[in-house]
Scaffold this motif. Structure first.
Motif, mmCIF file in Angstrom:
data_model
loop_
_atom_site.group_PDB
_atom_site.id
_atom_site.type_symbol
_atom_site.label_atom_id
_atom_site.label_comp_id
_atom_site.label_asym_id
_atom_site.label_seq_id
_atom_site.Cartn_x
_atom_site.Cartn_y
_atom_site.Cartn_z
ATOM 1 N N SER A 191 38.265 61.477 33.023
ATOM 2 C CA SER A 191 39.501 61.063 33.675
ATOM 3 C C SER A 191 39.224 60.282 34.959
ATOM 4 O O SER A 191 39.794 59.217 35.197
ATOM 5 N N HIS A 192 38.305 60.786 35.769
ATOM 6 C CA HIS A 192 38.051 60.124 37.045
ATOM 7 C C HIS A 192 37.345 58.793 36.902
ATOM 8 O O HIS A 192 37.525 57.904 37.723
ATOM 9 N N MET A 193 36.552 58.669 35.861
ATOM 10 C CA MET A 193 35.907 57.376 35.644
ATOM 11 C C MET A 193 36.931 56.345 35.178
ATOM 12 O O MET A 193 36.719 55.148 35.293
ATOM 13 N N GLY A 194 38.048 56.810 34.634
ATOM 14 C CA GLY A 194 39.138 55.901 34.308
ATOM 15 C C GLY A 194 39.643 55.166 35.552
ATOM 16 O O GLY A 194 39.953 53.977 35.500
ATOM 17 N N TYR A 195 39.705 55.873 36.685
ATOM 18 C CA TYR A 195 40.114 55.205 37.928
ATOM 19 C C TYR A 195 39.152 54.082 38.279
ATOM 20 O O TYR A 195 39.568 53.006 38.732
ATOM 21 N N VAL A 196 37.861 54.359 38.072
ATOM 22 C CA VAL A 196 36.865 53.327 38.398
ATOM 23 C C VAL A 196 37.122 52.090 37.540
ATOM 24 O O VAL A 196 37.156 50.966 38.034
ATOM 25 N N LEU A 197 37.333 52.326 36.239
ATOM 26 C CA LEU A 197 37.551 51.197 35.326
ATOM 27 C C LEU A 197 38.822 50.437 35.720
ATOM 28 O O LEU A 197 38.846 49.199 35.738
ATOM 29 N N LEU A 198 39.863 51.185 36.075
ATOM 30 C CA LEU A 198 41.120 50.544 36.478
ATOM 31 C C LEU A 198 40.889 49.695 37.725
ATOM 32 O O LEU A 198 41.331 48.539 37.806
ATOM 33 N N GLY A 199 40.177 50.263 38.691
ATOM 34 C CA GLY A 199 39.908 49.534 39.937
ATOM 35 C C GLY A 199 39.118 48.269 39.687
ATOM 36 O O GLY A 199 39.425 47.208 40.239
ATOM 37 N N ILE A 200 38.119 48.370 38.803
ATOM 38 C CA ILE A 200 37.270 47.194 38.561
ATOM 39 C C ILE A 200 38.096 46.085 37.933
ATOM 40 O O ILE A 200 38.053 44.930 38.359
ATOM 41 N N PHE A 201 38.880 46.430 36.904
ATOM 42 C CA PHE A 201 39.557 45.361 36.171
ATOM 43 C C PHE A 201 40.926 44.998 36.735
ATOM 44 O O PHE A 201 41.620 44.156 36.171
ATOM 45 N N ALA A 202 41.321 45.634 37.857
ATOM 46 C CA ALA A 202 42.458 45.071 38.589
ATOM 47 C C ALA A 202 42.000 43.823 39.330
ATOM 48 O O ALA A 202 42.808 42.959 39.690
ATOM 49 N N LEU A 203 40.691 43.726 39.558
ATOM 50 C CA LEU A 203 40.061 42.502 40.045
ATOM 51 C C LEU A 203 40.605 42.003 41.379
ATOM 52 O O LEU A 203 40.731 40.791 41.584
ATOM 53 N N THR A 204 40.973 42.909 42.269
ATOM 54 C CA THR A 204 41.287 42.452 43.626
ATOM 55 C C THR A 204 40.230 43.010 44.565
ATOM 56 O O THR A 204 39.540 43.973 44.242
ATOM 57 N N GLN A 205 40.152 42.376 45.729
ATOM 58 C CA GLN A 205 39.189 42.810 46.736
ATOM 59 C C GLN A 205 39.313 44.312 47.002
ATOM 60 O O GLN A 205 38.337 45.046 47.012
ATOM 61 N N ILE A 206 40.572 44.763 47.191
ATOM 62 C CA ILE A 206 40.767 46.155 47.581
ATOM 63 C C ILE A 206 40.480 47.090 46.415
ATOM 64 O O ILE A 206 39.843 48.134 46.578
ATOM 65 N N SER A 207 40.922 46.714 45.216
ATOM 66 C CA SER A 207 40.743 47.650 44.097
ATOM 67 C C SER A 207 39.274 47.795 43.734
ATOM 68 O O SER A 207 38.826 48.900 43.420
ATOM 69 N N VAL A 208 38.515 46.712 43.773
ATOM 70 C CA VAL A 208 37.099 46.826 43.424
ATOM 71 C C VAL A 208 36.365 47.619 44.500
ATOM 72 O O VAL A 208 35.499 48.443 44.205
ATOM 73 N N THR A 209 36.764 47.399 45.774
ATOM 74 C CA THR A 209 36.184 48.216 46.846
ATOM 75 C C THR A 209 36.501 49.686 46.589
ATOM 76 O O THR A 209 35.628 50.561 46.727
ATOM 77 N N GLY A 210 37.760 49.943 46.201
ATOM 78 C CA GLY A 210 38.149 51.316 45.902
ATOM 79 C C GLY A 210 37.345 51.887 44.759
ATOM 80 O O GLY A 210 36.898 53.037 44.809
ATOM 81 N N ALA A 211 37.131 51.075 43.731
ATOM 82 C CA ALA A 211 36.364 51.553 42.578
ATOM 83 C C ALA A 211 34.943 51.904 42.999
ATOM 84 O O ALA A 211 34.402 52.933 42.582
ATOM 85 N N ALA A 212 34.360 51.051 43.836
ATOM 86 C CA ALA A 212 32.990 51.320 44.287
ATOM 87 C C ALA A 212 32.960 52.593 45.126
ATOM 88 O O ALA A 212 32.043 53.406 45.010
ATOM 89 N N LEU A 213 33.973 52.765 45.972
ATOM 90 C CA LEU A 213 34.022 53.981 46.790
ATOM 91 C C LEU A 213 34.256 55.198 45.905
ATOM 92 O O LEU A 213 33.688 56.269 46.128
ATOM 93 N N GLN A 214 35.090 55.027 44.881
ATOM 94 C CA GLN A 214 35.360 56.120 43.961
ATOM 95 C C GLN A 214 34.087 56.552 43.240
ATOM 96 O O GLN A 214 33.880 57.732 42.999
ATOM 97 N N MET A 215 33.220 55.570 42.928
ATOM 98 C CA MET A 215 31.961 55.931 42.273
ATOM 99 C C MET A 215 31.143 56.823 43.187
ATOM 100 O O MET A 215 30.586 57.837 42.768
ATOM 101 N N PHE A 216 31.068 56.438 44.472
ATOM 102 C CA PHE A 216 30.299 57.244 45.417
ATOM 103 C C PHE A 216 30.934 58.613 45.578
ATOM 104 O O PHE A 216 30.274 59.654 45.497
ATOM 105 N N SER A 217 32.246 58.595 45.785
ATOM 106 C CA SER A 217 32.967 59.826 46.058
ATOM 107 C C SER A 217 32.899 60.781 44.873
ATOM 108 O O SER A 217 32.603 61.969 45.019
ATOM 109 N N HIS A 218 33.127 60.248 43.670
ATOM 110 C CA HIS A 218 33.039 61.089 42.478
ATOM 111 C C HIS A 218 31.630 61.645 42.328
ATOM 112 O O HIS A 218 31.445 62.782 41.899
ATOM 113 N N GLY A 219 30.633 60.837 42.726
ATOM 114 C CA GLY A 219 29.247 61.291 42.638
ATOM 115 C C GLY A 219 29.021 62.563 43.430
ATOM 116 O O GLY A 219 28.446 63.526 42.930
#
Lengths: 489, 494
Positions: free
Chosen positions: B311-339
């Motif tokens: 479920s949480h990796m779904g957020y990462v995928l959503l963030g990446i393919f929303a393709l905005t500066q903020i969403s991709v930053t969020g996805a990258a942060l989510q990867m760290f945070s989920h880690g």
């Protein structure tokens, strides 16, 4: 003139002398270890001569019967290395036939001699004679144990091998009939001189090519000419199986590469057609090999099918050579690199198996259970080699696959590469099954598995080569590139 | 030449593995100390890199600490390493988890030599993936990871460990096989293996259709992340793996998928990425909701955490393919945070299981009395996972959703709204899990069960510290991440 030429076959001559010396010594010397020492020494001397010829200019000798070039030298060295390693490794095995050790070493050397001449042959006649020299030696070696399975192996290999030789000869005869030559370069010139339309309409040439593919296909154990492999691999003495699976296969690929590239490399239309033929055979070969290997319970049979699958990957390289039609060398050098990698990897696997199965007296995969505890070094080495056969890093297997597949992608064989990589995934299943039983199961007994220093040396050389080629492949890549540059020029 | 920081960071663990292998007849107490020293050294060096990382605007989109040597000239392949804002947090995540996974495994006494060697090799390979800038080198490190993980699951795992290990192996191999075909087709279309040269390169003469290339590349990453419907290996692998392997698997290994998507799929083929963004977003939302729904139904504590990862990796995928500066930053942060959050959750599950020998939620209960420290830390981890403000989970999910809501890709607002629903589910299963494990009537069979000891406390407090640090001051990472994301978003030009 003639004398100078003799110096150019020094590796072959010295090997022949040592082979005869081994047979003679066997009559007088009681200590069989001495004979083994002489045999290995002979291989090293011959290897030294071969190394010395790496820089020699390309020439044809004995009226262009044999050619002296880097391609041949590389293969000669490969065969000698394989023979030397197999002889070292068979120290643990020869006790099964104490009376005939001299003959064993001599036959291995003669088979090697035949393969060396095969790699150098530039004429159909020389090619055929060399092929028979190596084949007949191997028929004898396959039945060396003289028990039921080994005899069956030898007989089966002999009968099927004889049929394949006949087919090959027929193919050569047809090509000769069409062009009037047996020398490879002359045939190539004759074909180039023919108008394209007459090539296309010539059933003789097409039939000749198909028969040659059949004959050589037997040698490299490509499907559908692979029937002999499992029985012969299982029945033959394990060192012979090891030798068959690497050197004999490499020799097959050496002649296919030389014959098809030199003779049928032009015109482009012809080249791409046999390229496509080999591509299809390659896809079938690797799939059959891998799928059937999954259900094998005997490790020698499993490696037999695995070697069929590996031949399939190697044929990706051949198909690339055909599709490229001489345009670039990536397919050829990739094939050579894969052969080098495959030789050390498969030999390493077989050497570890010789040591283990010699002790436990069984080739069944289930009996390898718990080897990680009983023989940690042997099990580590076998694991490394199986990882390399799967094509995972940090081993030679991965680089070899990437190299050979990259050439194929470049020449429109992406479909074949996808089949090949899916096959690699299938192969992981059965290779890792062996790894699994070795490391995860509880051993049947706590008894350690001993091995002689000779075997350990051979195994260490193989493992080291697998790792070095996997981590810093550049030097080996350069050797392969240099070797194929000469070819066909 | 400067000190090769990245090579040192990557190869210190594997050197540790070699040292461990050479120790004659060592006791596991010696082995674990050696492992700890080498992982600590690697972590320390990665912190040095983090401190020296150039955050000025001149360094945007520039690879730092670059190392480049010729490797396989025949296919134009180099030993080429470097970090930018995107990879640096993941490198730190891995070195941090490397130290903690050794602490988590402090009591492993079954074949410790092989165990710690495998753990260290695993760390090297993941670090290699995050720093490699050459396609073949990337692929090499990507594949190395398989072997130690296979052994970790199949030897030290539990339950259907061999099945899980085989499934993991085959799934990953199929993905990487496609990836290799993709890499080769990229190489022959462009003639280079250099990721920096490839980013934003117009592929004038594509070898195969660009969209085929995109899907070949993304197959491997989608299996690893995992993307619904390719996720089925994950619950098996996580559930049956030993605790430390689960920590690394959830913490760092899944991120290889997300990292690969951003670094290769989006950067090399931005046009195709935009074209297929809605499809990927739909898969992301399905992953979020389906994963959360299945999580609610789990009764095995470890399997529950495993499904929550889907479920949480779904957020990462959503963030990446929303393709905005903020969403991709969020996805990258989510990867760290989920880690770190899921790493901690798995460590906590490991602790609970070690003390009680029970993972079944129906049989657990009332443990709060026996293990006060564990219950507090487990609750913090759970709350971070459901995105409580003040924890890294909140920062990451909030940034991701803000970013994806403002995306101009068709339908993205709807997908974001659906994705946010996932948080509600998360709150459900996390609170329910905590309640069923720790609260209620104390059970007799758990009388006298000990709480965490000193080493375990050190380990889990470090996790909590990281979660709170990133939660309270996310800019410590986002300042770095945005430097890596900015040039990528520029390529998309939206």
């Amino acid at each position: 003139m003639m004398l100078e030429q003799i110096s150019l076959i020094a590796p072959e001559l010295s090997l022949l002398c040592f082979a005869l010396l081994v047979v003679l010594l066997d009559l007088f010397v009681k200590q069989k270890k001495v004979i083994a020492g002489v045999a290995v020494f002979g291989v090293i001397i011959s290897g030294g001569f071969a190394l010395n010829m790496w820089g020699a200019p390309t020439t044809g000798i004995f009226y262009n019967m044999l050619s002296v070039d880097k391609f041949a030298v590389l293969f000669k060295f490969l065969f000698l290395a394989a023979a030397g390693l197999v002889m070292l490794a068979s120290q643990d095995y020869v006790s099964k036939f104490p009376r005939f050790q001299g003959e064993f070493y001599a036959l291995v050397m003669l088979a090697t001699l035949g393969m060396m001449l095969m790699a150098a042959a530039a004429d159909f006649i020389a090619l055929y004679v060399a092929l028979e020299l190596s084949s007949i030696s191997l028929y004898v070696l396959a039945s060396f144990l003289k028990d039921k399975k080994s005899t069956e192996a030898g007989l089966k290999y002999l009968l099927l091998g004889a049929v394949a030789s006949a087919v090959l000869l027929y193919g050569m005869a047809l090509v000769f009939g069409l062009t009037g030559h047996t020398c490879l370069v002359c045939i190539a010139d004759a074909i180039k001189a023919m108008p394209i339309s007459s090539i296309m309409e010539s059933p003789i040439l097409v039939l000749g090519i198909i028969l040659l593919v059949v004959g050589f296909g037997f040698k490299i154990a490509s499907v559908p000419f692979q029937m002999w492999v499992p029985d012969v691999y299982e029945g033959a003495p394990t060192p012979v199986t090891a030798y068959l699976s690497v050197a004999s296969k490499a020799a097959g690929f050496a002649i296919i590469l030389r014959v098809f590239f030199t003779v049928f490399g032009a015109p482009e239309w012809l080249s791409q057609n046999w390229g496509l033929l080999l591509a299809i055979l390659s896809a079938i070969t690797m799939t059959v090999g891998n799928v059937v290997a999954i259900v094998q319970a005997n490790i020698k049979r499993m490696l037999g099918y695995s070697s069929i699958a590996q031949a399939g990957y190697l044929m990706v390289g051949l198909a690339t050579v055909g599709m490229a039609a001489g345009a670039d060398a990536l397919g050829r050098s990739g094939l050579l690199f894969f052969l080098m990698s495959y030789t050390v990897t498969n030999l390493g696997a077989f050497i570890a198996i010789i040591a283990i199965s010699n002790k436990i007296n069984s080739d069944m995969i289930d009996d390898f259970t718990g080897m990680g505890k009983r023989a940690p070094l042997l099990a580590t080495a076998l694991t490394l080699c199986l990882v390399s056969l799967t094509g995972l890093p940090p081993t030679a297997g991965l680089i070899a696959k990437v190299y050979i597949f990259s050439g194929a992608v470049d020449h429109g064989l992406l479909w074949l590469v996808i089949i090949a990589v899916i096959n690699s995934c299938i192969s992981a299943y059965y290779y890792f099954r062996v790894v699994k039983v070795m490391w995860m199961g509880e051993p049947a007994s706590d008894e350690k598995v001993p091995s002689t220093w000779a075997l350990r040396t051979a195994l260490a050389i193989c493992c080291l080569a697998v790792l070095v080629m996997g981590v810093v492949p550049a030097a080996f890549v350069r050797i392969a590139e240099a070797a194929v540059k000469i070819l066909g020029s | 030449m400067d000190f090769a920081y990245l090579s040192a960071i990557i190869f210190l663990p594997v050197i540790g593995a070699i040292v461990i292998a050479l120790l004659p007849r060592a006791d596991f107490k010696v082995i674990r100390v050696v492992a700890l020293i080498f992982t600590l050294a690697s972590f320390a060096l990665s912190m040095v890199v983090f401190c020296q990382f150039d955050r000025s605007s001149a360094a945007i989109g520039v690879m730092q600490f670059e190392e480049k040597h010729s490797w396989i000239p025949a296919i134009n392949s180099f030993y080429h390493l470097g970090v930018d804002g995107l990879s640096l947090p993941l490198v730190i995540l891995m070195t941090f988890l490397g130290v903690l996974s050794v602490l988590v495994s402090w009591k492993v006494a079954l074949r410790p030599k092989l165990y710690f060697a495998m753990l260290l090799i695993l760390e090297t390979s993941i670090l290699g993936v995050f720093t490699a800038l050459d396609l073949i080198l990337f692929f090499l490190f990507w594949e190395i990871e398989l072997i130690p993980m296979y052994f970790l699951i199949s030897i030290w795992g539990s339950g259907r460990k061999e099945y899980a290990a085989n499934k993991y192996l085959i799934y990953t191999l199929v993905g990487s096989a496609m990836m290799l075909a993709g890499f080769l087709s990229v190489y022959f279309s462009t003639g280079t293996m250099n990721m920096m040269e490839l980013s934003g390169l117009e592929i004038a003469r594509p070898f195969i259709p660009l969209s085929a290339m995109f899907f070949l590349l993304i197959a491997g990453f989608a299996i690893k992340l995992p993307v619904f419907p390719l996720h089925t290996w994950l619950p098996d692998a996580h559930t049956n793996a030993p605790t430390a392997a689960s920590v690394i698997l959830a913490g760092a290994l899944l991120k290889m998928g997300g990292y690969g998507m951003i670094r290769l799929c989006v950067t090399m083929l931005p046009g195709v990425a935009v074209q297929y963004a809605p499809l990927m977003a739909i898969l992301a939302v399905i992953g979020v909701l389906y994963g959360a729904g299945v999580t609610l139904r789990q009764t095995d504590l470890k399997r529950l955490i495993a499904y929550s990862s889907v479920s949480h990796m779904g957020y990462v995928l959503l963030g990446i393919f929303a393709l905005t500066q903020i969403s991709v930053t969020g996805a990258a942060l989510q990867m760290f945070s989920h880690g770190i959050i899921t790493g901690l959750l798995f460590a906590m599950v490991g602790l609970v299981y070690e003390k009680t020998h029970e993972r079944n939620l129906d049989k657990l209960g009332g443990l709060a009395r026996q293990m006060p420290v564990i219950v507090v830390v487990f609750s913090i981890a759970g709350l971070a996972s459901l995105g409580l403000p003040g924890t890294s989970g909140f920062a990451a999910e909030f940034i991701t959703f803000v970013g994806s809501f403002t995306s101009s890709i068709a339908g993205m607002r709807l997908y974001t709204l659906l994705g946010v629903l996932g948080i509600v589910f998360t709150a459900g299963y996390i609170l329910w899990m905590l309640q069923r494990t720790f609260y209620g009537e104390p059970k007799e069979e758990y009388n006298g069960v000990p709480d965490a000891d000193a080493v375990e406390k050190t380990c889990i407090f470090l996790f909590v510290f990281a979660i709170l640090l990133v939660g309270i001051y996310p800019a410590i990472l986002t300042n770095v991440i945005k430097m890596g994301v900015e040039p990528i978003i520029k390529l998309i030009g939206m």
